[in-house]
Every structure is written in structure tokens, then in C-alpha cells.
Design a protein around this motif. Structure first.
Motif, PDB file in Angstrom:
ATOM      1  N   PHE A 106       0.841  -1.212   0.000  1.00  0.00           N
ATOM      2  CA  PHE A 106       0.000   0.000   0.000  1.00  0.00           C
ATOM      3  C   PHE A 106       0.865   1.246   0.000  1.00  0.00           C
ATOM      4  O   PHE A 106       1.849   1.337   0.722  1.00  0.00           O
ATOM      5  CB  PHE A 106      -0.912  -0.002   1.227  1.00  0.00           C
ATOM      6  CG  PHE A 106      -1.910  -1.125   1.197  1.00  0.00           C
ATOM      7  CD1 PHE A 106      -2.729  -1.323   0.095  1.00  0.00           C
ATOM      8  CD2 PHE A 106      -2.022  -2.001   2.279  1.00  0.00           C
ATOM      9  CE1 PHE A 106      -3.654  -2.370   0.065  1.00  0.00           C
ATOM     10  CE2 PHE A 106      -2.953  -3.038   2.256  1.00  0.00           C
ATOM     11  CZ  PHE A 106      -3.757  -3.228   1.154  1.00  0.00           C
ATOM     12  N   SER A 107       0.456   2.228  -0.804  1.00  0.00           N
ATOM     13  CA  SER A 107       1.268   3.427  -0.878  1.00  0.00           C
ATOM     14  C   SER A 107       1.027   4.316   0.337  1.00  0.00           C
ATOM     15  O   SER A 107       1.826   5.174   0.649  1.00  0.00           O
ATOM     16  CB  SER A 107       0.993   4.185  -2.176  1.00  0.00           C
ATOM     17  OG  SER A 107      -0.380   4.279  -2.420  1.00  0.00           O
ATOM     18  N   ALA A 109      -0.261   3.157   3.850  1.00  0.00           N
ATOM     19  CA  ALA A 109      -0.862   2.139   4.712  1.00  0.00           C
ATOM     20  C   ALA A 109      -1.523   2.744   5.953  1.00  0.00           C
ATOM     21  O   ALA A 109      -0.932   3.563   6.643  1.00  0.00           O
ATOM     22  CB  ALA A 109       0.206   1.138   5.128  1.00  0.00           C
ATOM     23  N   GLN A 110      -2.764   2.356   6.168  1.00  0.00           N
ATOM     24  CA  GLN A 110      -3.481   2.840   7.349  1.00  0.00           C
ATOM     25  C   GLN A 110      -4.290   1.707   7.951  1.00  0.00           C
ATOM     26  O   GLN A 110      -4.727   0.812   7.246  1.00  0.00           O
ATOM     27  CB  GLN A 110      -4.450   3.966   6.959  1.00  0.00           C
ATOM     28  CG  GLN A 110      -3.765   5.285   6.683  1.00  0.00           C
ATOM     29  CD  GLN A 110      -4.633   6.192   5.833  1.00  0.00           C
ATOM     30  OE1 GLN A 110      -5.769   5.846   5.510  1.00  0.00           O
ATOM     31  NE2 GLN A 110      -4.092   7.335   5.491  1.00  0.00           N
ATOM     32  N   GLN A 136      -8.061   0.379   6.432  1.00  0.00           N
ATOM     33  CA  GLN A 136      -8.352   0.764   5.056  1.00  0.00           C
ATOM     34  C   GLN A 136      -8.838  -0.451   4.263  1.00  0.00           C
ATOM     35  O   GLN A 136      -8.620  -1.590   4.656  1.00  0.00           O
ATOM     36  CB  GLN A 136      -7.108   1.357   4.402  1.00  0.00           C
ATOM     37  CG  GLN A 136      -6.071   0.289   4.067  1.00  0.00           C
ATOM     38  CD  GLN A 136      -4.784   0.888   3.541  1.00  0.00           C
ATOM     39  OE1 GLN A 136      -4.652   2.094   3.399  1.00  0.00           O
ATOM     40  NE2 GLN A 136      -3.822   0.040   3.270  1.00  0.00           N
ATOM     41  N   THR A 137      -9.463  -0.191   3.128  1.00  0.00           N
ATOM     42  CA  THR A 137      -9.936  -1.291   2.288  1.00  0.00           C
ATOM     43  C   THR A 137      -8.765  -2.006   1.636  1.00  0.00           C
ATOM     44  O   THR A 137      -7.731  -1.404   1.368  1.00  0.00           O
ATOM     45  CB  THR A 137     -10.895  -0.774   1.199  1.00  0.00           C
ATOM     46  OG1 THR A 137     -11.167  -1.854   0.302  1.00  0.00           O
ATOM     47  CG2 THR A 137     -10.284   0.366   0.410  1.00  0.00           C
TER      48      THR A 137
END
Lengths: 719, 719
Positions: B337-338, B340-341, B344-345
Motif C-alpha cells: 500500500f502506498s 498504509a493505514q 483501510q480497504t
């Protein structure tokens, strides 16, 4: 047992039409050893009992001798590997056997065939055991153990691998039918590189994003039957092999497309959660102790840690095979006149190639790495086995003090298992390939046993966590440990070397070990370990400071991390080298046989010194003088190890049928074996090659070819 | 041209069931370039004319598109390669074409198939031209060029390779019949690893020890017919393939046993000597000028030097292929992921892997090596081509001044061609393999085009001179140059850097370039070159002193040499790196297009800086601060090179049919290609795999498999 040589080849000590003249070489080498080979094997495999157990484990495969395997087609490889694997394991399974500790590693390392049953046994069954509810385990495990169903670990997708949270396969719950509907909705989300799904698996443990009533619940595992009782794909299922590979061709690693495939609600692996008929998602909580909960959560990583530690062990095992072949062959092979003079006869005596210093350096360096890797692999496998037992214990009750220690140690073991797997697989490949090159041209032959060894192994560098990604995981842990040290938090295991960071005015150079002034002092194990410890400390400080600087400049953490990633990876490698050296020294210190200790210590020093000369991260730590001392130390070690070289690879205790090598045979009759294998090669079965009539004969000057000895007439007529 | 994708796959910019969604990526990358791709190709291939010529040379193969080749058996590979090679070359040959300079390299590097005809063309024909008398050339060359006879270069033996003076095959003259009697008298002396003798060759140029009336005359070459007009072995001849290999399976490298095989007196290759009917051995002397004689003698090495220089060029070419595939695919492949959280989906956007710094470092480092290798290869090929012309000129007359210069330069070119071949082949392999790893799991697939590239190439590291042996040859030359310098003798070419040794009180440290204090200054090409020159000087001094010390201790030269060999090899590598850097800078300085110069200079710096961080021999030369500056320089360069990365590999100008790669296609439609290739894979042709009925079905629980969706009943009954 090596394959028997036919009647017309008679190995002896003299060269002749039927003999390569090398029969006496290895026996002569063995007589030079300063230690007892069985005792060294015991040091490698956990004592004499360990050696016995190892031989027992490998016994069922003793009759599986396949010198012809290098000529097999992929289908033949697959067929043999399935048949043999089932034959070997059925007896064990019927006796209720569960492999322990090193044993799975031994089996894999000694497998004459890899193949579809290994991931079934290793990955699929682990998943059933680790993720299934008791009822699911009861239903699926016995069938899987008895090969009544064959399972595939189905995680990676065509365009998604390392970032497992980003997998795109979906499992959408349909409350009406109480089913999950599984789909790989796009081309890129089809399952890919899934172990044994291409041709063999009947079931797959499919990782998919769980969606219930439109809400995402993250990644879960589902049991999906993929083939019917006639082995045909079920409706909505498309399966196939992904195609030929660089090596490891006996496995049908495949792809899997799912188009609205429905599985019952009970097929969600339900150890840690289940879904109620109405779609309610229920997470299981077993213990009220938050530490136990924490351990249980961490234990979900155990399957992966076990796989990784197993792969580090297998790396050491495969490297041992390469060392055995290359060192035996280098003693047998002679090349270059031992006393070159003008005008001498071409029949003059030649040197064994093991006595060329560059060759010797490469051979013994890799031997030292193999011994060191075994020690670390053993350490890691034991540590994880203890963790695993503790994790299972906490499923049923509370935590005792020892388990509590393990909970604390787990982050370090997890971090080091990642880096160790990454680093060991990477350097085992490099070493195997260099050893292959040490075998010259013949090492390029498949029947050398070393020709395809690295190629068959190398997928392990990328699979189950790419080596770079894993080293960066270790790096993340080290950066965190640096912060912990600076904040005065407790430091676990090897990160204790960061202790000095507690003092804010700390300067790394103040901890540099005093530079020795003699070759002997450089070879002191305690000094070497201190030097490696210091390099770890200095590197972590340097890289950590750079990372802080990037963040202080205003970069977001991910960006800063990425900008320093090359250095962080290097720091992790440096730490893992320290970790390996440390574990190796532990093994040596526990060893009681003095003769073994002496030789092991030489290998330990060589591992250290070669890194000083060739390794990274020494700038500003090593003076040119120290490097010169290290070079002199290496020169001495190469001399000392020389007489023990063949015995040291004998101690790996790898049977000829596993080596399956024309070059590495225990009897050293290399040239007879090479010739025999060539004669039996499939391309030689037909008198004239396929296509000759079509592609070559029309061009040939057949009249000229008929002349034979008479060619001179034409030549003379032109003179 | 890439293979066409079938109807059900429709590449687009969006992911869907039929599209990987990557169609727009490479066009977007190409728009970022700061230079003109055609101009960069011209810089690589000797100007716009060179590019045109290169495309013309490769044109006849344009229709040879084989996406299915990764599924071929060895026999199919051989058949295709023979057919294609003859088709490509016949037209050229009929037009009287003789390949020049880079052209053979271009052909080899671009060959979609290697195979039996390459050694026929490269080694056998070179031997005829280089060793045959005019009459022999007249008789054999046209037939060989027109594929009317197929020849094998028959030198290496089963147990004798690098030490060619020790070969054991004999050719005993029989004055009565005016014939040579050829024998491979022992098992170990059978010919082995001989290019195309296994199935294809009709003739062999056999290296054998000439014996006349009991006296040994050393190694000579003989023309021996091995197969008759029906392609069956002639009496006394045993031939066969040596068996499957790690790669390069299209060639029937084979063995050859000779038992009293008679060939006419005229079949001794007679350019430089012949044998009279009575057995008198006559050496031909053409020129009375001893320098011309010396040159002619040296020219006998030219065949080998040409082969070696060609192999260094091919190494650069093959590495360019690997760079093209890995860099294009790394731009296409997204992973992680650029942003990342938590929570998140799973459908969040991901990063192209080329933007991970470790990945980018590896990709661009190898790209820099590839560009640098091309420059050195070009330099070397031109130098040898000039030498070759001079050698031919002296056959007919006296020496002019330019030829005299070449005579003087020859030892250096000879020494550097050895080390360059050894070093380039070795690091090209390492780089190709690392680039393969950069492609993750998919790089393990044969159809990736990069999967087998290194394996198919790697025999070149050992053949025609093992890389270590060749580097030691360079080392021998360097040690001699050191002595020359100390004795005030003239120094040629790059060894001019040893000039300071003329002063007996010389201390290497006095020549160390002043350490720069900024990243910019570290990246100054002149500084980098001076630093590499200094490392060469310092290393040669250090190693030479150690060698002298060993000799002064009383060791015989060979023993002393062997004791220092690890360091001497390292010194040779260091010299070759300096040599490559120097040639690369020459190329850049000759380039007129400013945009190209800017980018080439970045690659030059990266080549230098990565060696500073990772290379050997820097202890005592580099401070920790300088290494930090180099690391910062690398960080900057990785940023600067990034927008040009795809254009830089486009400039290699390698057509899709040569790449033959699912991952490296020019259009970037990777996932469609992977899936299409998998579906067409041979293992998927049968509905159920071979052996299923026998090895798997008897174990399966067929009743359980019939349950399918109903498995839940059993699960529920156990709940």
C-alpha cells in the motif's frame, strides 16, 4: 549407495581405458583427519542419538536410488515424487508419528524428489492444525495425513504476493443459503504460484477477503474443494499449472480462478472466529489474561515462523550437499602440472585442484558458512518449537514464568527468524552456485548433482517472504530496539549490544575493541565476536541517525524509511551475521570432544575473517593493517583445515543416493560415473538425432563425407 | 514482436476479468525520459549507422517468434536451432559475408536459440581459418561455411581442461602409411564437453599430442572425420552427448573416444608446420624479422582472445536483456500500500516496486554495470580486431610503425582480455541472477525470459578459461608490470598508473587523491577515476610486496604465487574495474549529445559509488565519512536515474521476440501474457496428470470427494 558401475568400467588407482585412476584418493584423504567423523556428525545433529534418529528418519527412502532422474520429464518427476512421498510417510503416519524439531528439515533436505506432497504436508496440514476449529481438525486432518484429500495452500495471487493484506480474492457471505461465495474477480487476483494445485490438489485453503453484508472483515481462510472424485475441476473452478520453471520442476505450482464458487458456512477456518447463520461475525476469546491473548495472537504467526526457520535449516542442509560434492571432487580432480618445466612430457604429474589457494578459499569459506548455518538453524528451530508448545499451552490455561519469558522473547525470535531465513537462503544459494563453479565444466552437468541444486533451491529465496522484505523486517525490529535502548527500555537477546545507547552522550567509537597486533590475536573467537558486535552497534547507530535525520527533515515515516532502506537492509545483514557467529560459538562451547572443538573453531574463525575481508560495513572500523592480519589468518586457516576437508563433509552424513552425483560419490570414482551417465543419456538412445533428415542432411556434402580417409586426394590435387 | 494475445484477454488501463490493467504504465514511463532513445542506442552501438547495421544483421531472424520454446524437449531445441541458424546464415554466406567486430556478438546475444551451429561457426571455422594451410582452407572453409560439413572444436578431455599442455590424446605418426594414428588412450583422456559432437558434427578439429618416431612434439590440431554419409560414427570412433545440463540444452556438447583412428598426413592443420612423408617435422618461418615472428606467434593466441573478447561482449548483451525485463516489470508490478493505514480497504492503491529503494538500487546498479560492460566490450573487440588485421598483414611482409605499436600493446590487451572475460562473465551472471530475483516469484518461471537466462549463460563463466584462472593471468601480468615499473622499463596502457614505483622510496599513501568533502565532489568522474586508479596502485604494491616476501622467505615461485593467489585474484578484479571505468569514461567523453552525456555520467557515477560501498580493497583508503558521502551520492543518483529507467533499457533496442518474456514485453501487458502462457503449458494439455490412476487415486477418499458442498453435514454431525 552409489549406483553400481557396469562391467566394462573398473575403477582402480591407475588410469586405463576402463579406469579413471582415482580410486585411492578419497580413502587417502580420510586417513588425514584429526577428528572422529561420527563425533563431528553428533556435534552437527544434536548428539549421537540425533544422528541415529536422523538415519532412522531417512531409512524408508534408502531404496529410492535414481541415477536416471536427471533425464525425467516433468510428469515423470511428479509421478515418482508422489509415489515415493506417500510410501515414505504412510508408515510413519499409521504409527501416529508427528515430525519434530529438525526432522521435517532433514526429510526435505534429503528428499531425492521435491514435489506436490511437500506443501500438502508442510503448508496445508499446518494450516488445518493451526487455523481449524477442533471439529474441522477432526474432519480434515486424518484425511489429509492419510492422503485421502490433497490440499493446497492458496494465498498468493497473480499480481499480489508480499502484501498479503492487499489480496483481492473475496468471500462474500450469503445469509440466505448460509454459504460463502468465493471469487477471484479480476485477472490479477487469480490465485497463482499455489503449491500443488496445478494437477494434484483436491482441496485448497484459500485466503480471501471476508465481506458480510457489504462490510470488510479482512483476510480469512476457507476450505474449498477444487476437484471432484474423478479429479475434474468443480463448476466455477479453473485450475492449471503455471508452466515450466528454472528448477524444482516436480511441483505443479499452479493457478486457480474462482467464479462464484459456493462453500458452506462451516468451511471458514474457525479456530479464532466464526460467522453465525445470520452473518454475525464472532471472534473467539479464550483467555482473560491479556498477555495470553497477546501470545495467542502472536502464535498465529507461528506457522509462518516455523516455515521460515525450516527454510533456514533446509538452506544449511542443501549447502552441505553442495560442499560435499565440491570438496570431494576437488580432491579427486587434478589440473595443472605440479612442477612445470620447459620441454617436460605431457604426462607429467598434476596438482589436485583443492591445493590451489583460490579454490581452497572458496571451498572452505562455504564449508564454514554451512557449519555456521546449521548451528543457527538448530538454535532457531528449537526456539520456535518451545514457543509453539507454549502457545498451545496457553490455549487451555494461564501463563507460567517460563512462558512469560517466551512472550517477551517472541518479537526478537520473530524478527530474527525473518532475517535468518532471508539471509541464509540468499547466501546458501550464492555459496551453492559458487561451489558449482568450483566444479568447473562438470558442475554444469545435471548428473553432477550440484548442477541443478541451486536452481532447484532458489525459489526459496523469494517464496514465504522475499529475502529483502524479510531483512527489512529484521531492520524494523533493530530500529525499534535502538529507540528502546535510547529510552532505557529493557533489551532482549542480542539487542543487548545496544545497551550503551542508554547514555545520551554515547559515541560508538568508544566501544571499538582494541585492535590486536598479531594474527593469533585476530583469530581469538572472543575478539572476533566482540568485533562483530561492535559493527552491529556502530551500524545501527549510523543508520538510525540517518533515519532520524530524514524524519526531522519533515519526511513521513514511510518515505524516510524507504530513503534509508538500502542501509537498513545492510544493517540487518550485519546483525544476522553477528547472530550466526554467536550461535555457532554457543555450539562450539557446548561441544566436549577436543578434536572436534579445535576444527570447529577453525571454521568459526574462517567465517569471521572472510567477512572481515569481503564483508560490508567495516569502513572506519578496520584499519588496512587489521585487514592484512585477517588475510594472513585466512592463509593459516586454509592450511590447517586442509587435511580435515574431506572428513568434514563426510560428517554431514549425506548418503550417495541423496547426493545423486557423479562428482561427489563417496568412493571418488568420478570419471567412470561421468562416462557411464553420459552413455545412458536419453539423447544417445537413437542412432541419429530427431530432425537430422529434415534439417541437416539436405545441406551436407554426402560425396565428400563418403571420401573419408581419401580426403587427402582432394587436398593433394589442390597442393 | 510480442506474441499476440488471444481474444478473451483484452489489456486495458483498468483491472477486470480479462485485463491486468497495466496497459498505460510503460507509455507513461517513456514520456518521462530526458533524452532521445535512438541517440542513446547510437551511443551504445557505434553511432546511428551501427544501430542500422545491427538491425539489418538481426533482420533475417525477425520471423522466428517462439513463445512456446520454454516447453521444448532437448531434441526439439536442437532441431529448431539448427534449422534457424542455417536459414539465417545461408543468405549472408552466399553474399560472401564475413561478420565483423561486434556483429558476431550481436548475433549470439540476440539468438533466440543457441545450439550446435554456433561453435561450428565460431570455434571450428576460426580454427580452420587460423590454423589451416592455404590448401586446407580452400578445401574445408567453403564446405564449412555452407554447412556441407559440420565441425567440432575438440580440445577438452574428461579429466583435462584448463591445462591444455597436459592433454593426453595422442597422434602418432606412421611413416609407412603416411598417416597419423589418433587415440584417447585412457578413460580420462576421452574428449569431453566438445561443443557439437554429441549428435551433429561430421568432423572434429582434434587437439592431440604429436608423437613422431617416439619423440613428443607438443599439442597440434588434426582434422578427423567422425561420422559417415549416413551420420553413423566411423570405425574406432565413439561419440555421444554428455547428458542434460543446467541450461543451454540446445547444444549437444559431447564426448569422443578414439581408438587407433587413422587420418592422412595432410590432416595435420598446417599453417605453421607440417610433417614430411618420412616423419621430418618442419616449422614454417615466413618472416626474418624476429618481431614479426613474435607477433605471428602471439597471433596464434588471437583465436582465443577473440573468443574471450566476444564472450565479454555477449555477457554485456545478455545482461542488457535481463535489465530490460527486470526494469520494465518493476515499473509494471505494484506491491504494498502506498499509504498504509489501519482499517483501510484491501483495494487501496499500491506502489510500483521500482520505487522501493532497495529494488531501485539493485536494478540501477546492474543497469550501470551493463552500460559499462558494453563500453569495455566495444573497446576490447576493436583492439583485437586491429591486432588481428596487423597479424595477417605481417604474414605477407614487414612491420610498419603502427603494427609495431600493436606488438608492444599486445601483452596488455591479451592480459586484459583474459581478466575482462573472466570478470564480465562472472558479474554478468551475478547481476542477471539478482535481476531475476528482483522479479520475485514470476522471475522463477521459464517464460519470464529471465528465469533461464542466467542458467543458459553461466557455462561461459567456466568455458574458454575459467574466470578465476583468467583473472590470475591478468594478475600475472600486473605483477610483471610492477617489476617493470620498479626497474624503470616502459609501461604500456593502464599500467602507466604504476609509474610512481620507479622511485624506490615511493609510499602509496602519498598518491592518495585528496578526500572530497561534499557529495557533489565525490561524484566528479575525474575524482572517481583517480580513486580507482589509486586503489589499483595500492593493491598491486601490497600484493607484490607480499609475493616478494614469500619468495624472500625461500618459497619457490609457484608456491609463493599460490600462497598469495586469493589476493592476486582480488588485485586483478580491482584492476579490471578500473579498466572498465576508464573505458566507460572514454565513451562518455566521445559522446556529443548533451542529454545522453548527462544520463551516462549518472550511470558512470553509480558504477563507481556502488563499488566504493560494496567493493573490496578499500580498507585504509576510504574513511567512514567518504563511504557516507558515497551512500548519499547513491541516494541522489537513484532519484535522478528513475525517470529515465525505462527509456534506458529501451535504448538497448532488444526486440520482444528476443526477450521472449511474459514480464519484459514492450507493451507491459504482463498479467495477460503470464496467464496465456500458463494455459498453454504442456502440463495442462491432459485433463488428468499422468500416473494419477496409479499413484494418487487409490489413496483418495472418493466418497468424501463426492460430498462436495455437503461436507458440512459431516462437520455438523461432529459439532
Amino acid at each position: 549407495m552409489a549406483s553400481e558401475l557396469p562391467e566394462d568400467l573398473k575403477p582402480s588407482n591407475e588410469e586405463s581405458w576402463s579406469s579413471g585412476g582415482t580410486a585411492d584418493i578419497l580413502p587417502r584423504e580420510r586417513a588425514l583427519a584429526s577428528f572422529d567423523v561420527d563425533k563431528m556428525s553428533a556435534a552437527l545433529y544434536g548428539g549421537a542419538d540425533g544422528v541415529k534418529r536422523r538415519r532412522f528418519i531417512l531409512m524408508p527412502a534408502a531404496s529410492m536410488v535414481y541415477p536416471e532422474k536427471y533425464e525425467w520429464t516433468r510428469e515423470e518427476m511428479m509421478m515418482h515424487s508422489i509415489e515415493d512421498f506417500i510410501a515414505i510417510h504412510k508408515d510413519f503416519v499409521e504409527e501416529g508419528y508427528r515430525p519434530e524439531r529438525d526432522e521435517v528439515g532433514w526429510m526435505s533436505e534429503m528428499a531425492t524428489q521435491t514435489g506436490p506432497m511437500m506443501p500438502h504436508m508442510g503448508l496445508f496440514i499446518s494450516t488445518v492444525m493451526g487455523q481449524g476449529s477442533p471439529q474441522q481438525v477432526m474432519a480434515w486432518l486424518p484425511r489429509a495425513l492419510n492422503f485421502q484429500i490433497i490440499g493446497c495452500y492458496s494465498q498468493t495471487e497473480l499480481s499480489h504476493g508480499s502484501n498479503i493484506r492487499g489480496l483481492r480474492t473475496t468471500a462474500t457471505y450469503d445469509a440466505e443459503t448460509e454459504e460463502f461465495v468465493l471469487s477471484t474477480p479480476t485477472l490479477g487476483s487469480m490465485k497463482w504460484w499455489n503449491s500443488d494445485i496445478g494437477c494434484v490438489a483436491t482441496h485448497a485453503a484459500v485466503y480471501a477477503q471476508l465481506v458480510i453484508h457489504g462490510k470488510e472483515y479482512g483476510l480469512h481462510v476457507f476450505m474449498v474443494q477444487v476437484r471432484d472424485e474423478n479429479h475434474m475441476p468443480l463448476p466455477g473452478v479453473e485450475v492449471g499449472d503455471v508452466g515450466p520453471k528454472l528448477g524444482d520442476q516436480a511441483i505443479d505450482t499452479g493457478y486457480l480462478r474462482l467464479k462464484d464458487v459456493r462453500v458452506p458456512r462451516e468451511h471458514l477456518f474457525a479456530k479464532r472466529q466464526h460467522v453465525e447463520p445470520d452473518g454475525t461475525y464472532v471472534r473467539h476469546v479464550k483467555s482473560k489474561d491479556p498477555k495470553a491473548e497477546q501470545l495467542a495472537k502472536r502464535a498465529s504467526y507461528l506457522t509462518m515462523m516455523q516455515a521460515r526457520s525450516g527454510m533456514a535449516s533446509i538452506a544449511g542442509g542443501k549447502l552441505s550437499i553442495a560442499c560435499t560434492i565440491a570438496i570431494r571432487y576437488s580432491a579427486v580432480r587434478h589440473q595443472g602440472f605440479s612442477d612445470a618445466q620447459e620441454g617436460q612430457t605431457f604426462k607429467a604429474a598434476e596438482n589436485p585442484v583443492i591445493d590451489y589457494q583460490v579454490q581452497r578459499y572458496r571451498l572452505f569459506k562455504h564449508l564454514a558458512i554451512a557449519y555456521c548455518m546449521r548451528a543457527s538453524g538448530n538454535w532457531m528451530t528449537s526456539a520456535i518449537s518451545e514457543l509453539s508448545q507454549a502457545a498451545n499451552a496457553t490455549d487451555d490455561g494461564d501463563l507460567d514464568a517460563k512462558t512469560q519469558d517466551l512472550v517477551n522473547a517472541m518479537p526478537e525470535i520473530h524478527a530474527c527468524s525473518a532475517g535468518l531465513k532471508g539471509y541464509c537462503c540468499k547466501i546458501a544459494f550464492d555459496s551453492m552456485e559458487d561451489l558449482r563453479k568450483c566444479c568447473g565444466g562438470h558442475g554444469y552437468l545435471a548428473n553432477s548433482g550440484i548442477g541443478l541444486l541451486a536452481a532447484d533451491f532458489v525459489w526459496q529465496v523469494s517464496a514465504e517472504g522475499d529475502w529483502v522484505v524479510l531483512l527489512l523486517q529484521t531492520g524494523r525490529y533493530l530500529m525499534k530496539a535502538r529507540k528502546d535502548a535510547m529510552q532505557g527500555k529493557p533489551l532482549v537477546g542480542l539487542t543487548a549490544c545496544l545497551e550503551p545507547l542508554r547514555r545520551p552522550d554515547f559515541v560508538p567509537a568508544s566501544r571499538r575493541p582494541r585492535e590486536p597486533s598479531s594474527v593469533q590475536a585476530v583469530m581469538d573467537p572472543a575478539y572476533l565476536l566482540a568485533l562483530f558486535e561492535f559493527r552491529t552497534l556502530a551500524t545501527i547507530v549510523k543508520v538510525g541517525d540517518r533515519l532520524d535525520a530524514c524524519i526531522n527533515k519533515g519526511l513521513a515515516f514511510d518515505k524516510a524509511w524507504n530513503q534509508c532502506a538500502v542501509s537498513i537492509k545492510a544493517a540487518a545483514e550485519i546483525h544476522i551475521q553477528y547472530f550466526m557467529l554467536r550461535n555457532f560459538l554457543d555450539v562450539i562451547r557446548r561441544e566436549t570432544d577436543e578434536n572436534c572443538v579445535e576444527v570447529l573453531q577453525q571454521l568459526f574463525c574462517l567465517f569471521g575473517l572472510q567477512n572481515i575481508v569481503e564483508g560490508q560495513g567495516w569502513a572506519g572500523i578496520l584499519s588496512a593493517d587489521l585487514v592484512s592480519l585477517a588475510e594472513s589468518g585466512i592463509e593459516q586457516l586454509l592450511e590447517s583445515i586442509r587435511p580435515n576437508a574431506v572428513a568434514l563433509v563426510d560428517a554431514f552424513d549425506i548418503p550417495d543416493r541423496v547426493l545423486n552425483s557423479t562428482l561427489g560419490r563417496k568412493d571418488g570414482n568420478v570419471y567412470e560415473a561421468l562416462y557411464d551417465a553420459a552413455r545412458n543419456s536419453s539423447l544417445n538412445k537413437k542412432p541419429v538425432f530427431e530432425g537430422y533428415e529434415r534439417v541437416l542432411r539436405p545441406h551436407l556434402d554426402l560425396d565428400f563425407l563418403k571420401l573419408r580417409g581419401g580426403v587427402c586426394d582432394e587436398l593433394n590435387s589442390k597442393l
